[in-house]
Every structure is written in C-alpha cells, then in structure tokens.
Design a protein around this motif. Structure first.
Motif, PDB file in Angstrom:
ATOM      1  N   TYR A 169       0.755  -1.306   0.009  1.00 53.27           N
ATOM      2  CA  TYR A 169      -0.084   0.096   0.192  1.00 53.27           C
ATOM      3  C   TYR A 169       0.809   1.158   0.057  1.00 53.27           C
ATOM      4  CZ  TYR A 169       0.981   1.194   4.870  1.00 53.27           C
ATOM      5  OH  TYR A 169       1.321   1.553   5.925  1.00 53.27           O
ATOM      6  N   ALA A 170       2.220   1.131   0.321  1.00 53.21           N
ATOM      7  CA  ALA A 170       2.929   2.375   0.105  1.00 53.21           C
ATOM      8  C   ALA A 170       4.423   2.204  -0.205  1.00 53.21           C
ATOM      9  CB  ALA A 170       2.723   3.102   1.547  1.00 53.21           C
ATOM     10  N   CYS A 171       4.775   3.361  -0.744  1.00 51.37           N
ATOM     11  CA  CYS A 171       6.492   3.190  -1.192  1.00 51.37           C
ATOM     12  C   CYS A 171       6.876   4.481  -0.734  1.00 51.37           C
ATOM     13  CB  CYS A 171       6.605   3.154  -2.530  1.00 51.37           C
ATOM     14  SG  CYS A 171       8.221   2.944  -2.998  1.00 51.37           S
ATOM     15  N   LEU A 172       8.017   4.559   0.189  1.00 56.05           N
ATOM     16  CA  LEU A 172       8.584   5.665   0.786  1.00 56.05           C
ATOM     17  C   LEU A 172       9.982   5.763   0.285  1.00 56.05           C
ATOM     18  CD1 LEU A 172       8.076   8.065   3.328  1.00 56.05           C
ATOM     19  CD2 LEU A 172       9.141   6.207   4.791  1.00 56.05           C
ATOM     20  N   MET A 175       2.451   2.961  16.858  1.00 57.27           N
ATOM     21  CA  MET A 175       2.204   2.645  15.534  1.00 57.27           C
ATOM     22  C   MET A 175       1.408   3.558  14.566  1.00 57.27           C
ATOM     23  SD  MET A 175       3.423  -0.067  14.000  1.00 57.27           S
ATOM     24  CE  MET A 175       2.582  -0.368  12.647  1.00 57.27           C
ATOM     25  N   ALA A 176       0.568   4.472  15.499  1.00 58.01           N
ATOM     26  CA  ALA A 176      -0.262   5.527  14.920  1.00 58.01           C
ATOM     27  C   ALA A 176       0.668   6.523  14.216  1.00 58.01           C
ATOM     28  CB  ALA A 176      -1.255   6.184  15.911  1.00 58.01           C
ATOM     29  N   TYR A 187       2.975   9.023   9.614  1.00 59.65           N
ATOM     30  CA  TYR A 187       4.225   9.392   8.662  1.00 59.65           C
ATOM     31  C   TYR A 187       4.175   8.947   7.312  1.00 59.65           C
ATOM     32  CZ  TYR A 187       9.395   9.654   7.800  1.00 59.65           C
ATOM     33  OH  TYR A 187      10.647   9.975   7.119  1.00 59.65           O
ATOM     34  N   ILE A 188       4.321   7.385   7.226  1.00 60.91           N
ATOM     35  CA  ILE A 188       4.344   6.929   5.871  1.00 60.91           C
ATOM     36  C   ILE A 188       3.135   7.404   4.916  1.00 60.91           C
ATOM     37  CG2 ILE A 188       3.747   4.793   4.538  1.00 60.91           C
ATOM     38  CD1 ILE A 188       4.693   3.263   7.203  1.00 60.91           C
ATOM     39  N   GLN A 189       1.770   7.555   5.607  1.00 58.83           N
ATOM     40  CA  GLN A 189       0.810   8.364   4.564  1.00 58.83           C
ATOM     41  C   GLN A 189       1.286   9.588   4.241  1.00 58.83           C
ATOM     42  OE1 GLN A 189      -2.950   8.363   6.405  1.00 58.83           O
ATOM     43  NE2 GLN A 189      -3.914   9.233   4.691  1.00 58.83           N
ATOM     44  N   LYS A 190       1.892  10.273   5.229  1.00 59.68           N
ATOM     45  CA  LYS A 190       2.411  11.901   4.468  1.00 59.68           C
ATOM     46  C   LYS A 190       3.451  11.919   3.696  1.00 59.68           C
ATOM     47  CE  LYS A 190       3.891  16.337   6.740  1.00 59.68           C
ATOM     48  NZ  LYS A 190       4.556  17.020   7.943  1.00 59.68           N
ATOM     49  N   GLU A 191       4.504  11.103   3.876  1.00 56.57           N
ATOM     50  CA  GLU A 191       5.944  11.274   3.148  1.00 56.57           C
ATOM     51  C   GLU A 191       5.888  10.207   2.107  1.00 56.57           C
ATOM     52  OE1 GLU A 191       7.889  13.524   3.988  1.00 56.57           O
ATOM     53  OE2 GLU A 191       6.858  14.323   5.550  1.00 56.57           O
ATOM     54  N   ALA A 192       5.305   9.160   1.884  1.00 55.55           N
ATOM     55  CA  ALA A 192       5.124   8.321   0.716  1.00 55.55           C
ATOM     56  C   ALA A 192       5.165   8.857  -0.360  1.00 55.55           C
ATOM     57  CB  ALA A 192       4.057   7.575   0.867  1.00 55.55           C
ATOM     58  N   LEU A 226       9.208  -0.430   0.762  1.00 54.94           N
ATOM     59  CA  LEU A 226       7.943  -0.811   0.328  1.00 54.94           C
ATOM     60  C   LEU A 226       7.054  -1.340   1.462  1.00 54.94           C
ATOM     61  CD1 LEU A 226       5.990  -1.460  -2.025  1.00 54.94           C
ATOM     62  CD2 LEU A 226       7.058  -3.473  -2.211  1.00 54.94           C
ATOM     63  N   PHE A 227       5.849  -0.854   1.793  1.00 56.21           N
ATOM     64  CA  PHE A 227       5.190  -1.209   3.015  1.00 56.21           C
ATOM     65  C   PHE A 227       3.940  -2.234   2.569  1.00 56.21           C
ATOM     66  CE2 PHE A 227       7.275   2.519   4.284  1.00 56.21           C
ATOM     67  CZ  PHE A 227       7.961   2.069   5.668  1.00 56.21           C
ATOM     68  N   GLY A 228       3.567  -3.000   3.226  1.00 53.52           N
ATOM     69  CA  GLY A 228       2.267  -3.982   3.039  1.00 53.52           C
ATOM     70  C   GLY A 228       1.738  -4.367   4.473  1.00 53.52           C
TER      71      GLY A 228
END
Length: 254
Positions: free
Chosen positions: A176-179, A199-200, A205-210, A241-243
């Motif tokens: 779902y994300a790549c940073l 974790m929150a 952070y992932i959502q903002k910076e991906a 890469l996040f999943g």
C-alpha cells in the motif's frame, strides 16, 4: 653510430614489450571483472536447487518445504514472494543485521547476501511492524525491484504478495505504500517505534511522506511489513515498500 641504433632499437622493443604486457594484463582484468559481475548477478537469483524449498498454496504440489530448509539453516524464518516481481526468496534472521549482508542462505560467502529479517524483530512475524532488508541489485534480483515501486504505474500494477512460514502457514500481503528516505530515519528503522502504542505515528508518517500510497484502511491494530533496500543514487538513500499482513491460511508442506 651502430651502438646508438642498437640502443634505440632495443629501447623501442622494450617499450613495445612492456606495452604488450600491460595491454594483456588490462584485458585479463577486464575479462575477470565481467565474469565476476556476471557471477554476482547470476548468484543473486534463486537457484532451482533452492526453489524446491519454496512452499505452495496448492495442496496438490509435492514441495520439499521450508521445514527442510530450516533443518539446513536454523536461521530461516520464511519465504517472501511479491507477485509479478523478482522478489521470491527465503528469509533468514541473524544475530545482528550484518550477518547476512554478504552471506547466502546455506552459510556461504555471497556478495548479494540474503533477504533477512531485522534482528530486533520477533522470529515469527508477530510484531506490529516487521522489517526486511535486501540488496538493491541492478538486474532486479534480491530487492532490486523494490525501487521500481516509486513509479506510479509499477506501483499500481503490483499490489500483492505472500509470506510463507516454516510451519505450513502463509499470509497474503497487500502492498500500500512506497517511501523514499535515508538510513537514519528514526520512524522507519528504530525498534522502539514498532510497539503498538507507537504505530499510529509511524502510519501517519508513511501516509504523509510516501511517494506512492493507496488507502487500504490500515490501522495500528494491523501487522505491517516493510521491505528496505538502498536507493540507486544516494549512499545512504533508502526505498521502503510497505504492506499489510492479512489473514493466515494453511499451505502445503511435507
């Protein structure tokens, strides 16, 4: 005069001889370098001998199974497959995060190393955030394809994977994300952020910076997996890469 001519001819011959030796050495070195590079890249892909240990989701297949690979190397933790990519490897875990940087799954020296689980993670992937490392190989081997997820088209085309455990279980992965970041990123690489109460912050952070992101409704109760490799141009640059690890199922093991 004859002496001068002789010395001159001798000097020319010596120069030509030395030049020929240097040219031969350079040719041999160049050939060795090409051979060495070819062997490096060839060894980075999974051999047929190793592939026989990959589990199958089909009960009709007769696999050797990860349990047999585990008997060879007790550091084996699973097998990772990212659909439609070259990422299709066993996972190990060393006593520290340097042990498998240049060591193969059978314990032999290997410049391409092995895909390994962070030494701070629990061995059964039960942590909220499980971090894997792999070399970035130019031919797409190991985690070379991870950097391709920075491209929107590639990211949209490849959305799934699977993690197999030695005990016969497996779990689907929803990517779902790549940073893009660096090796000193506290929220990505520090063990303390992997606790559920933190974790929150990581997810935000992932959502903002991906550089690439898709909303799959991930929460801090989910289990996260990260695939980290070096960026192409920067010494300390990293691509992760996040999943999300989904529900488990039993797979075929012998």
């Amino acid at each position: 005069m004859k002496i001068i001519v002789f010395v001159s001819k001798t000097g020319d011959w010596l120069v030509s001889f030395v030049a020929a030796i240097l040219a031969t050495v350079m040719l041999l070195y160049g050939g060795y370098a090409l051979w060495d590079m070819a062997m490096l890249y060839q060894g980075a892909f999974v051999s047929q001998n190793l592939m026989k240990y990959k589990p199958s989701v089909s009960v009709d297949e007769d696999d050797a199974g990860l349990n047999e690979l585990l008997a060879i190397n007790p550091d084996v933790r699973g097998w990772l497959t990212i659909d439609g990519t070259h990422v299709d490897y066993p996972i190990v875990q060393g006593e520290d995060d340097m042990e498998y940087v240049n060591k193969g799954v059978y314990g032999e020296f290997s410049l391409s190393g092995t895909i390994f689980l962070d030494s701070e993670n629990t061995s059964d992937f039960s942590d909220c955030y499980n971090l894997l490392f792999g070399h970035h190989m130019a031919n797409g081997a190991m985690f070379g394809d991870v950097v391709r997820f920075t491209d929107r088209t590639y990211f949209e085309k490849h959305q799934t994977g699977r993690l197999f455990y030695p005990d016969g279980r497996s779990v689907e992965i929803t990517l779902y994300a790549c940073l893009q970041t660096d090796a000193y990123d506290r929220l990505v690489y520090r063990p303390e952020v992997r606790k559920q109460e933190n974790m929150a912050e990581l997810l935000a952070y992932i959502q903002k910076e991906a550089v690439q992101y898709r909303d799959i409704g991930i929460t801090r109760q989910d289990r996260l997996i990260g695939l980290s490799t070096c960026a192409e141009a920067e010494t300390n640059g990293r691509v992760i890469l996040f999943g999300r690890l989904e529900k488990e199922k039993q797979v075929n093991q012998t």
